[in-house]
Design a protein around this motif. Structure first.
Motif, PDB file in Angstrom:
ATOM      1  N   SER A 348     -12.332  -6.900   6.372  1.00 35.91           N
ATOM      2  CA  SER A 348     -13.743  -7.695   6.142  1.00 35.91           C
ATOM      3  C   SER A 348     -14.475  -6.973   5.192  1.00 35.91           C
ATOM      4  O   SER A 348     -14.613  -5.552   5.002  1.00 35.91           O
ATOM      5  CB  SER A 348     -14.235  -7.786   7.431  1.00 35.91           C
ATOM      6  N   SER A 349     -15.217  -7.739   4.437  1.00 36.28           N
ATOM      7  CA  SER A 349     -15.982  -7.089   3.228  1.00 36.28           C
ATOM      8  C   SER A 349     -17.271  -6.381   4.169  1.00 36.28           C
ATOM      9  O   SER A 349     -17.798  -5.567   3.551  1.00 36.28           O
ATOM     10  CB  SER A 349     -16.635  -8.132   2.369  1.00 36.28           C
ATOM     11  N   VAL A 350     -17.497  -6.959   5.242  1.00 39.90           N
ATOM     12  CA  VAL A 350     -18.810  -6.197   6.121  1.00 39.90           C
ATOM     13  C   VAL A 350     -18.047  -5.271   7.026  1.00 39.90           C
ATOM     14  O   VAL A 350     -18.981  -4.795   7.788  1.00 39.90           O
ATOM     15  CB  VAL A 350     -19.614  -7.243   6.645  1.00 39.90           C
ATOM     16  N   HIS A 351     -16.937  -4.743   7.044  1.00 41.65           N
ATOM     17  CA  HIS A 351     -16.484  -3.795   7.976  1.00 41.65           C
ATOM     18  C   HIS A 351     -17.042  -2.417   7.496  1.00 41.65           C
ATOM     19  O   HIS A 351     -17.137  -2.401   6.192  1.00 41.65           O
ATOM     20  CB  HIS A 351     -14.973  -3.911   7.651  1.00 41.65           C
ATOM     21  N   PRO A 352     -17.240  -1.729   8.447  1.00 39.03           N
ATOM     22  CA  PRO A 352     -18.138  -0.425   8.069  1.00 39.03           C
ATOM     23  C   PRO A 352     -17.617   0.503   6.997  1.00 39.03           C
ATOM     24  O   PRO A 352     -17.969   0.992   6.111  1.00 39.03           O
ATOM     25  CB  PRO A 352     -18.072   0.545   9.366  1.00 39.03           C
ATOM     26  N   LEU A 353     -16.044   0.342   6.785  1.00 33.59           N
ATOM     27  CA  LEU A 353     -15.401   1.131   5.725  1.00 33.59           C
ATOM     28  C   LEU A 353     -15.414   0.378   4.438  1.00 33.59           C
ATOM     29  O   LEU A 353     -15.377   1.253   3.543  1.00 33.59           O
ATOM     30  CB  LEU A 353     -13.767   1.070   6.021  1.00 33.59           C
ATOM     31  N   ASN A 354     -15.821  -0.811   4.352  1.00 32.22           N
ATOM     32  CA  ASN A 354     -15.960  -1.394   3.106  1.00 32.22           C
ATOM     33  C   ASN A 354     -17.329  -1.883   2.684  1.00 32.22           C
ATOM     34  O   ASN A 354     -17.689  -2.270   1.602  1.00 32.22           O
ATOM     35  CB  ASN A 354     -15.267  -2.799   3.061  1.00 32.22           C
ATOM     36  N   LEU A 355     -18.296  -1.558   3.553  1.00 30.78           N
ATOM     37  CA  LEU A 355     -19.704  -1.998   3.184  1.00 30.78           C
ATOM     38  C   LEU A 355     -20.280  -1.153   2.067  1.00 30.78           C
ATOM     39  O   LEU A 355     -21.116  -1.849   1.206  1.00 30.78           O
ATOM     40  CB  LEU A 355     -20.533  -1.601   4.419  1.00 30.78           C
ATOM     41  N   VAL A 356     -20.111   0.089   1.759  1.00 30.27           N
ATOM     42  CA  VAL A 356     -20.490   0.592   0.498  1.00 30.27           C
ATOM     43  C   VAL A 356     -20.057  -0.144  -0.767  1.00 30.27           C
ATOM     44  O   VAL A 356     -21.012  -0.381  -1.507  1.00 30.27           O
ATOM     45  CB  VAL A 356     -20.205   2.195   0.435  1.00 30.27           C
TER      46      VAL A 356
END
Ligand code: HEC
Ligand code: HEC
Ligand code: HEC
Ligand code: HEC
Ligand code: HEC
Ligand code: HEC
Ligand code: HEC
Ligand code: HEC
Ligand code: HEC
Ligand code: HEC
Ligand code: HEC
Length: 429
Positions: A348-356
């Motif tokens: 997901s684009s809003v998963h903590p890993l991808n948020l930055v």
């Protein structure tokens, strides 16, 4: 192309019209025909009469009269150049007068199109009222051109006009589509010209763009409410996806919307998953970066995601959007337009890993601490946003205590001053 016979037969054929002219000149077509038949050879061609207006009498209006003029040359460069008149009109081969003659149905040779058309709303109407198109109504009677021929009414650049003959005709749409829920049907043609598909086709000349029959089919045209219709909710994603292949893939493979659509799941507000037309509409599709549409989509998301919609508008991004500022983050900037996934999904684009990465599209300086900002912070939700909840509780308690303390303080002060004044013992009196 038809082969022309040579030799005596040709000479007789050339002479025949002369005989006819003579015969008709004395006003008796039957006698002429009888003379022809007496020659014992059925060489009388349709062309001899139907290629020459002088022989074609007996109709009431000039228009009907003109329609009788069907010279061989009319068929020459059509798709039916290989056919003889009698392939479609077997009756008149018997001679003249041939009486009222009906052509064989187009379906005699085009079975699959016939089968599709027979179940369409158009066929149903043809039987009942005759206001809808038959084969010849869309393709023409004799001047039938290939669907790739620019002259054909069914050529992509001409289809909207062809369907529009009826679907933009006030008397047809006023009769058949007058109820409020049929508003879509009343404006279909008018709006089409303004859409991204219409503009691509009509202004840019892009024949690959979508026109009426790409979405509605050509022969099996059905109302949207019919489960079989290509534009029914259940099928429309595939219809759009036939051309927008990449987007269909993204939507179907893993997005929460695609999964819910496939499984007929409903969201928290009881809505079904959105199909392409919920966000893009059917006949008002515009470019995806058109600002007014983009803001409209936020509202559309809000219809099904009420709670996050409200929290979004309490954030900086939402408030700026509400003011009409277009560059700020809308729902799909953080969630992608077609690959919405739960925040717990690592893709997901809003998963903590991808948020930055997601925030960095617009905030190049974004880092882990920057993205701790709450996109949907809801202080009343203790479980999901504990920090926000406790800070909110602390700040609120502090605020309430301070206000209460000073409020009471001022009240007591007022009472005291009032009493002292009444006693005449106040300060400075
Ligand atoms: C001797 C002249 C003559 C010949 C030959 C002739 N026609 Fe006709 N045809 C007419 C005339 C005149 C009419 C219009 C009057 C009528 O309906 O009978 C007509 C009408 C028609 C109609 C329309 C009938 C209707 O009810 O409106 C068709 C279809 C037709 N012809 C087909 C043919 C075909 C196919 C051939 C060749 C196999 C042919 N005709 C040969 C003179 C001819
Ligand atoms: C592919 C099939 C096909 C071929 C080939 C064909 N026709 Fe027709 N024709 C039709 C159809 C369909 C109609 C319309 C019949 C109706 O309205 O019921 C028609 C109508 C007509 C009419 C009547 C027009 C009117 O409005 O009254 C005439 C006359 C006619 N055809 C003559 C010819 C002649 C002559 C040829 C050969 C040059 C020919 N047709 C070839 C299919 C064909
Ligand atoms: C509402 C208008 C409409 C009606 C009615 C209609 N057609 Fe078509 N037809 C079209 C269009 C538009 C196309 C072009 C489809 C495309 O581009 O793929 C087409 C395509 C065709 C083709 C070519 C198919 C192919 O893929 O090569 C045939 C053959 C055909 N129609 C026959 C018929 C016959 C027979 C009937 C009557 C039973 C009929 N049509 C009725 C609009 C119509
Ligand atoms: C007697 C048989 C016959 C009848 C009746 C007939 N057709 Fe055809 N049609 C053909 C043939 C043969 C072809 C040419 C196929 C080819 O070239 O591959 C054709 C081709 C077509 C095409 C072109 C398809 C393409 O790929 O572009 C259309 C459209 C079409 N017909 C429509 C009609 C319509 C409309 C009628 C009725 C008015 C009709 N046909 C009646 C035999 C017929
Ligand atoms: C000759 C006139 C005519 C033409 C041409 C025509 N239509 Fe229709 N169409 C009608 C009529 C009339 C109805 C309503 C039939 C009824 O409800 O009984 C209809 C119904 C429809 C419906 C169903 C609407 C509803 O709510 O029930 C759709 C979709 C449709 N047409 C699409 C098309 C498309 C796409 C084309 C061109 C490829 C086209 N039509 C060409 C006359 C036409
Ligand atoms: C990009 C796809 C697309 C194109 C192009 C398109 N339509 Fe539609 N149309 C739809 C969809 C989807 C619906 C169903 C309504 C909805 O979902 O809002 C619809 C609904 C309709 C309806 C009402 C049907 C009903 O049962 O309510 C008519 C009539 C219609 N369209 C005619 C046309 C005509 C005529 C054209 C060409 C000028 C056209 N459409 C072009 C997708 C399209
Ligand atoms: C027509 C209703 C509808 C619309 C419009 C809609 N959604 Fe959804 N959405 C759903 C449904 C149903 C689900 C699946 C819910 C589930 O699985 O619990 C979902 C799931 C999601 C998810 C995954 C979260 C989760 O709980 O599974 C996100 C993120 C999301 N949507 C964002 C959006 C955004 C952003 C928009 C606007 C661009 C939008 N949605 C428009 C109905 C809708
Ligand atoms: C939940 C709402 C929603 C749904 C459902 C949806 N889209 Fe989109 N679509 C959007 C948004 C928002 C954009 C704008 C993306 C951007 O520019 O950032 C977009 C963009 C597009 C674009 C332009 C390409 C791009 O990414 O800019 C196309 C083409 C498109 N969508 C087609 C479709 C098709 C086909 C479907 C159905 C399979 C579909 N959409 C379903 C919201 C949606
Ligand atoms: C016949 C193929 C075809 C079908 C079917 C089709 N489209 Fe398109 N669509 C196109 C083409 C080609 C373009 C590009 C037009 C351009 O760039 O000018 C386009 C453009 C778009 C755009 C704008 C993309 C952008 O870059 O901003 C959106 C949104 C869109 N389509 C949505 C849909 C939806 C939703 C459906 C179904 C209801 C649909 N399309 C059905 C061919 C199709
Ligand atoms: C600035 C980026 C951003 C914007 C703008 C944004 N979101 Fe979110 N959204 C997030 C993040 C990050 C999460 C996950 C953390 C959370 O729930 O707070 C999330 C969570 C969600 C969820 C729940 C997902 C789940 O797994 O439970 C939904 C549904 C959702 N957003 C929909 C929307 C909608 C609808 C809009 C527009 C009204 C929107 N979002 C605007 C970043 C954003
Ligand atoms: C589509 C672009 C876009 C995306 C994606 C985006 N923002 Fe923003 N954001 C903006 C704009 C534009 C502003 C207002 C300009 C400004 O004041 O710097 C803003 C303002 C902010 C602000 C308040 C002002 C500031 O700079 O302190 C915060 C905090 C913020 N964004 C956080 C985020 C977070 C966290 C994400 C990712 C979850 C995110 N944004 C994603 C465009 C975006």
């Amino acid at each position: 192309m038809r082969e022309r016979k040579r030799g005596p037969a040709r000479i007789v054929r050339t002479l025949l019209p002369v005989v006819f002219v003579f015969g008709l000149a004395v006003g008796n077509a039957s006698t002429v025909a009888a003379q022809v038949e007496n020659q014992e050879s059925p060489i009388v061609t349709c062309e001899a009469c139907h290629g020459d207006p002088r022989f074609l009498v007996g109709k009431e209006t000039a228009e009907e009269q003109a329609a009788l003029l069907v010279p061989d040359s009319l068929l020459l460069d059509t798709v039916h150049s290989q056919l003889k008149c009698v392939d479609c009109h077997p009756g008149p081969a018997m001679g003249y007068p041939h009486g009222p003659q009906v052509a064989v149905g187009c379906g005699t040779c085009h079975e699959s199109e016939q089968t599709d058309w027979e179940v369409s709303i158009h066929a149903l109407d043809v039987i009942e009222d005759g206001d809808a198109p038959t084969c010849a109504g869309c393709h023409g009677v004799h001047e039938v051109y290939s669907i790739d021929d620019r002259r054909s009414p069914t050529y992509p650049l001409n289809v909207a006009t062809m369907c529009g003959r009826c679907h933009a005709d006030p008397s047809i749409i006023g009769t058949y589509f007058s109820s409020p829920e049929e508003a879509q049907a009343r404006v279909a043609v008018e709006q089409y010209h303004e859409t991204v598909h219409g503009a691509a086709l009509e202004r840019a000349g892009l024949a690959l763009s979508a026109t009426c029959n790409d979405c509605h089919e050509s022969h099996r045209v059905l109302p949207a409410s019919s489960p079989e219709s290509s534009v029914n909710r259940a099928n429309v994603v595939k219809t759009c996806g036939d051309c927008h292949v990449g987007i269909l893939e993204t939507y179907e493979e893993g997005s929460a919307h695609g999964a819910a659509y496939r499984e007929h799941l409903r969201g928290p507000t009881g809505h079904e998953a959105p199909a392409c037309v919920d966000c893009h509409s059917a006949h008002s599709i515009v470019e995806a970066d058109e600002p007014r549409w983009f803001v409209g989509v936020v509202e559309e998301c809000g219809k099904c995601h009420e709670d996050v919609y409200e929290t979004y508008f309490s954030t900086y991004h939402g408030q700026v959007t509400a003011l009409g500022f277009e560059l700020t983050a809308k729902c799909s900037d953080c969630h992608t337009p077609h690959n919405m996934r739960p925040a717990t999904d690592p893709e997901s684009s809003v998963h903590p890993l991808n948020l930055v990465e997601t925030c960095a599209r617009c905030h190049p300086e974004a880092n882990q601490s920057f993205v701790r900002y709450y996109a949907h912070g809801d202080a009343s939700d203790r479980e999901r946003y504990p920090v926000l909840f406790w800070s909110w509780l602390f700040m609120t308690t502090l605020l309430v205590s301070v206000w209460t303390f000073f409020g009471l303080h001022s009240l007591f002060w007022l009472i005291r001053v009032t009493i002292e004044r009444a006693r005449g013992t106040g300060h400075g009196t």
